[in-house]
Design a protein around this motif. Sequence first.
Motif, PDB file in Angstrom:
ATOM      1  N   GLY A   1       0.816  -1.205   0.000  1.00 23.08           N
ATOM      2  CA  GLY A   1       0.000   0.000   0.000  1.00 23.08           C
ATOM      3  C   GLY A   1       0.854   1.262   0.000  1.00 23.08           C
ATOM      4  O   GLY A   1       0.563   2.225  -0.719  1.00 23.08           O
ATOM      5  N   ARG A   2       1.933   1.243   0.818  1.00 30.33           N
ATOM      6  CA  ARG A   2       2.824   2.406   0.855  1.00 30.33           C
ATOM      7  C   ARG A   2       3.535   2.593  -0.485  1.00 30.33           C
ATOM      8  O   ARG A   2       3.705   3.716  -0.959  1.00 30.33           O
ATOM      9  N   SER A   3       3.947   1.473  -1.091  1.00 30.02           N
ATOM     10  CA  SER A   3       4.597   1.544  -2.393  1.00 30.02           C
ATOM     11  C   SER A   3       3.655   2.103  -3.451  1.00 30.02           C
ATOM     12  O   SER A   3       4.052   2.934  -4.275  1.00 30.02           O
ATOM     13  N   ALA A   4       2.393   1.648  -3.425  1.00 26.47           N
ATOM     14  CA  ALA A   4       1.410   2.136  -4.391  1.00 26.47           C
ATOM     15  C   ALA A   4       1.171   3.631  -4.214  1.00 26.47           C
ATOM     16  O   ALA A   4       1.065   4.378  -5.197  1.00 26.47           O
ATOM     17  N   LEU A   5       1.091   4.077  -2.952  1.00 26.10           N
ATOM     18  CA  LEU A   5       0.890   5.504  -2.699  1.00 26.10           C
ATOM     19  C   LEU A   5       2.062   6.312  -3.235  1.00 26.10           C
ATOM     20  O   LEU A   5       1.878   7.353  -3.880  1.00 26.10           O
ATOM     21  N   ARG A   6       3.277   5.825  -2.975  1.00 26.43           N
ATOM     22  CA  ARG A   6       4.459   6.521  -3.508  1.00 26.43           C
ATOM     23  C   ARG A   6       4.419   6.542  -5.036  1.00 26.43           C
ATOM     24  O   ARG A   6       4.765   7.556  -5.664  1.00 26.43           O
TER      25      ARG A   6
ATOM     26  N   VAL B   1       1.794   6.533  -7.012  1.00 24.89           N
ATOM     27  CA  VAL B   1       0.806   7.513  -7.461  1.00 24.89           C
ATOM     28  C   VAL B   1       1.358   8.932  -7.327  1.00 24.89           C
ATOM     29  O   VAL B   1       1.197   9.771  -8.222  1.00 24.89           O
ATOM     30  N   LEU B   2       2.035   9.213  -6.203  1.00 20.57           N
ATOM     31  CA  LEU B   2       2.611  10.545  -5.999  1.00 20.57           C
ATOM     32  C   LEU B   2       3.705  10.832  -7.021  1.00 20.57           C
ATOM     33  O   LEU B   2       3.801  11.947  -7.549  1.00 20.57           O
TER      34      LEU B   2
ATOM     35  N   ALA C   1       3.709   1.054  -8.390  1.00 26.90           N
ATOM     36  CA  ALA C   1       2.259   0.894  -8.298  1.00 26.90           C
ATOM     37  C   ALA C   1       1.721   0.268  -9.572  1.00 26.90           C
ATOM     38  O   ALA C   1       2.321   0.407 -10.647  1.00 26.90           O
TER      39      ALA C   1
ATOM     40  N   LEU D   1      -3.367   2.515 -11.384  1.00 30.59           N
ATOM     41  CA  LEU D   1      -3.276   3.649 -10.471  1.00 30.59           C
ATOM     42  C   LEU D   1      -2.395   4.755 -11.042  1.00 30.59           C
ATOM     43  O   LEU D   1      -2.558   5.930 -10.700  1.00 30.59           O
TER      44      LEU D   1
END
Length: 326
Positions: free
Chosen positions: A14-19, A21-22, A244, A248
Amino acid sequence: MSSITADSSSAAAGRSALRGVLVAFSAYAVFAFSDASIKILHGAVPSYQVAFIGALFGFAAVPFLKRREDAWLDMVKTSNRPMWLLRFICGATGAICSVIAFTKLPMAEAFALLFLLPSFVTILSVIFLKEDVRWQRWTAVILGFVGVLVVLRPGFRELSVGHFCAAIGGLAAAISIVINRALGSKEKRISLYGAGLFGTLAVSGFLMLSEVTAPTATQWIFLASYGLLGALGNVLLMNAAHMAPANLVAPPQYSQMLWAIVFGYLLFNDSIDMPMAFGILLIIFSGLLTLARERKRGTPLPAAVAGNTQAALATTQEDGAEAPER
């Protein structure tokens, strides 16, 4: 214990996916700044020359796109020479047309036409890849073209070569994406990237022979900004695809429209009336609907829309994104 490990892995993902996307948002912002650099030149440097210089700076991304097992000659090697040459032509066409579009049109208007790319991909995939497209995706295509008609209002507004070039630029990028789909994993990313760069260099280099301008020091800054930021955007987008799933990474591309509106208002005195705003929203909704439908059906997603047409390579399956959902 296994439950704790699974929860830890899920949180890390989840943290990797958020990074991811950012980083994707950052990449599309960089692309928008690259495109704004074209606009700032105000046509003082011929479009062919801008495209040529941008392609030269585009080589800065190659060391980051090149894998360990790739050779430098792989930029011109291919498993399918006719397809490679078609991408060669599309790379040149897309680069030159996008430069002309951003020179002649307000940024938001240029992006509105370039954002037809997902609709073009759908149509071309039906014709050449024999994909089964159902009514939801055809609805998205129709909405996209209705949005363009609302933005352009032919018969009520004067259309220019910039409008034509923006549409052709989107079509050229769509053809490149269909080529990527057709070749699949058989072709190395560095080969496809090389086709676009060498195509732009060859075609724009030939066309600019009749008109070459010596850029001023200030103009060189913006020419370098166009080329280097385009290369940086590709590298950032490739890293986002590592972090990600591509479903996404793809939607944030529409944040470029916000940048276009901001740049247009602050730098270029552009304005957007209500019909144009409504048409832009229709086009964006059409693109997002296409992305949603293609994700659901496991079809490779259309890649990034940007003045730098090489962005279409940044989220290929080769990057380690989820195989059925580029």
